[in-house]
Design a protein around this motif. Structure first.
Motif, PDB file in Angstrom:
ATOM      1  N   CYS A 172       0.838  -1.200   0.000  1.00 34.26           N
ATOM      2  CA  CYS A 172       0.000   0.000   0.000  1.00 34.26           C
ATOM      3  C   CYS A 172       0.874   1.252   0.000  1.00 34.26           C
ATOM      4  O   CYS A 172       2.082   1.183   0.233  1.00 34.26           O
ATOM      5  CB  CYS A 172      -0.926   0.014   1.213  1.00 34.26           C
ATOM      6  N   GLY A 173       0.260   2.393  -0.279  1.00 28.24           N
ATOM      7  CA  GLY A 173       0.988   3.649  -0.184  1.00 28.24           C
ATOM      8  C   GLY A 173       1.346   3.948   1.253  1.00 28.24           C
ATOM      9  O   GLY A 173       0.636   3.556   2.180  1.00 28.24           O
ATOM     10  N   LYS A 174       2.448   4.656   1.448  1.00 26.48           N
ATOM     11  CA  LYS A 174       2.893   4.916   2.827  1.00 26.48           C
ATOM     12  C   LYS A 174       1.970   5.892   3.547  1.00 26.48           C
ATOM     13  O   LYS A 174       1.940   5.937   4.772  1.00 26.48           O
ATOM     14  CB  LYS A 174       4.331   5.431   2.844  1.00 26.48           C
ATOM     15  N   GLN A 175       1.212   6.700   2.784  1.00 24.03           N
ATOM     16  CA  GLN A 175       0.289   7.649   3.399  1.00 24.03           C
ATOM     17  C   GLN A 175      -0.685   8.137   2.332  1.00 24.03           C
ATOM     18  O   GLN A 175      -0.453   7.960   1.142  1.00 24.03           O
ATOM     19  CB  GLN A 175       1.047   8.845   3.980  1.00 24.03           C
ATOM     20  N   ALA A 176      -1.782   8.716   2.776  1.00 24.61           N
ATOM     21  CA  ALA A 176      -2.731   9.356   1.866  1.00 24.61           C
ATOM     22  C   ALA A 176      -2.491  10.858   1.917  1.00 24.61           C
ATOM     23  O   ALA A 176      -2.201  11.410   2.977  1.00 24.61           O
ATOM     24  CB  ALA A 176      -4.168   9.033   2.277  1.00 24.61           C
ATOM     25  N   ILE A 177      -2.606  11.520   0.773  1.00 25.85           N
ATOM     26  CA  ILE A 177      -2.243  12.935   0.720  1.00 25.85           C
ATOM     27  C   ILE A 177      -3.301  13.838   1.342  1.00 25.85           C
ATOM     28  O   ILE A 177      -3.078  15.042   1.457  1.00 25.85           O
ATOM     29  CB  ILE A 177      -1.973  13.381  -0.724  1.00 25.85           C
TER      30      ILE A 177
END
Length: 258
Positions: free
Chosen positions: A118-123
Motif C-alpha cells: 500500500c501507499g505509505k500515506q494518503a495525501i
C-alpha cells in the motif's frame, strides 16, 4: 501467491483546496483521483506479477459507491480484480485503525495473499498508520517507506529510506509493505485499457458482515489554512546574513549550541 493493494480516493493532487467557513473541506465539485502513493504501490504490484513473483493483484478500498472510480483506474492499470468494502454512513469517520481492521477481516476471510502493498500515506490526512496497524493485527513483518522491493527466498527484500539514510530488510513469509513515491513510476492508462477494465470483476462487500468496530479512535479538533507567507528581506553580504539568522535565535530554538 496473490498481492493485495489497498487504495484510497483523494482530492487530485493538482487541485488546490481551501478550508471553508465551517472549518472543513468541501470536496463537492473537486476532481478526485487515486492516491499517488497507492498508485505507485499498484504499479509495483503489477511489476512483481509480470516478473512471475505473483499470480494475481487485487485492489481494495473502503468507502461508498463513489470510490469505484479509483478502483476502475487501478483495474485499467492492470489489476485483476477490485473490491469495495462499503462502509456506508461510517465512511466520513473512518480512521487508520478502522481501515486496518477491515483489511484484517478481509484477509482473514480470503486466503492466498502473500503481500499487502500500500501507499505509505494518503495525501489528504498524511497519517500513514494503516500499514503498521495492519501488520500488527496480522502479526506479519512490515517495511515502511519502501523505495525498492524484490522477491527473496520465501520472502521479500525491501529497501526503506528516511531522513537518517536507507536500510535493506529481509522479510520472511507474508508481509506488509508501504510504498514511497520512489518505488515505481506508474504506467499511463490508455483508452483501450479503460474499456477492458469495465469487464473486470469489481465486487462490493457490506462492511457489516465483518462485524468490525468502526468507531473512530481519533478526532479532528481543528482545520485551517496555513498562514500567509511573509515577505523576505535582502541582505548586503554574508556578515549581514549571519546577523539576520542569529537574530531569529534559530540555534537556541532547536536546542543546538551556537
Amino acid at each position: 501467491m496473490k498481492i493485495l493493494v489497498p487504495v484510497k480516493r483523494v482530492v487530485d493532487p493538482n487541485v488546490r483546496v481551501r478550508v471553508s467557513a465551517t472549518g472543513s473541506i468541501d470536496t463537492n465539485g473537486l476532481k478526485m483521483s487515486l492516491n499517488p502513493f497507492d498508485e505507485c504501490a499498484v504499479e509495483k504490484a503489477l511489476q512483481l506479477k509480470e516478473a512471475g513473483h505473483a499470480t494475481h493483484v487485487t485492489v481494495l478500498t473502503c468507502g461508498q459507491a463513489n470510490c469505484q472510480d479509483v478502483l476502475r483506474t487501478a483495474l485499467a492499470m492492470g489489476a485483476d480484480d477490485a473490491v469495495l468494502i462499503d462502509t456506508g454512513e461510517d465512511t466520513a469517520t473512518l480512521d487508520s485503525l478502522a481501515v486496518a481492521r477491515l483489511l484484517h477481516a478481509y484477509l482473514s476471510a480470503h486466503e492466498g495473499y502473500g503481500l499487502v502493498l500500500c501507499g505509505k500515506q494518503a495525501i489528504d490526512d498524511d497519517t500513514g498508520g494503516v500499514a503498521a496497524m495492519l501488520a500488527g493485527l496480522l502479526d506479519w513483518p512490515q517495511a515502511l517507506d519502501a523505495s525498492a522491493i524484490d522477491a527473496d527466498t520465501n520472502g521479500w527484500r525491501v529497501t526503506c529510506g528516511d531522513d537518517a539514510g536507507t536500510a535493506t530488510w529481509r522479510l520472511e513469509g507474508a508481509a506488509v509493505v508501504s510504498a514511497d513515491l520512489r518505488l515505481a513510476e506508474p504506467r499511463r492508462v490508455t483508452l483501450p485499457s479503460i474499456v477492458k477494465a469495465k469487464q473486470k470483476p469489481l465486487r462490493t462487500i457490506d462492511a457489516s458482515i465483518f462485524n468490525v468496530d468502526l468507531a473512530p479512535r481519533t478526532r479532528l479538533v481543528g482545520l485551517s489554512d496555513p498562514p500567509a507567507r511573509q515577505a523576505g528581506i535582502k541582505v548586503a553580504d554574508t556578515a549581514a546574513l549571519i546577523e539576520a539568522i542569529a537574530a531569529q535565535r534559530v540555534f537556541e530554538q532547536t536546542g543546538v549550541a551556537a
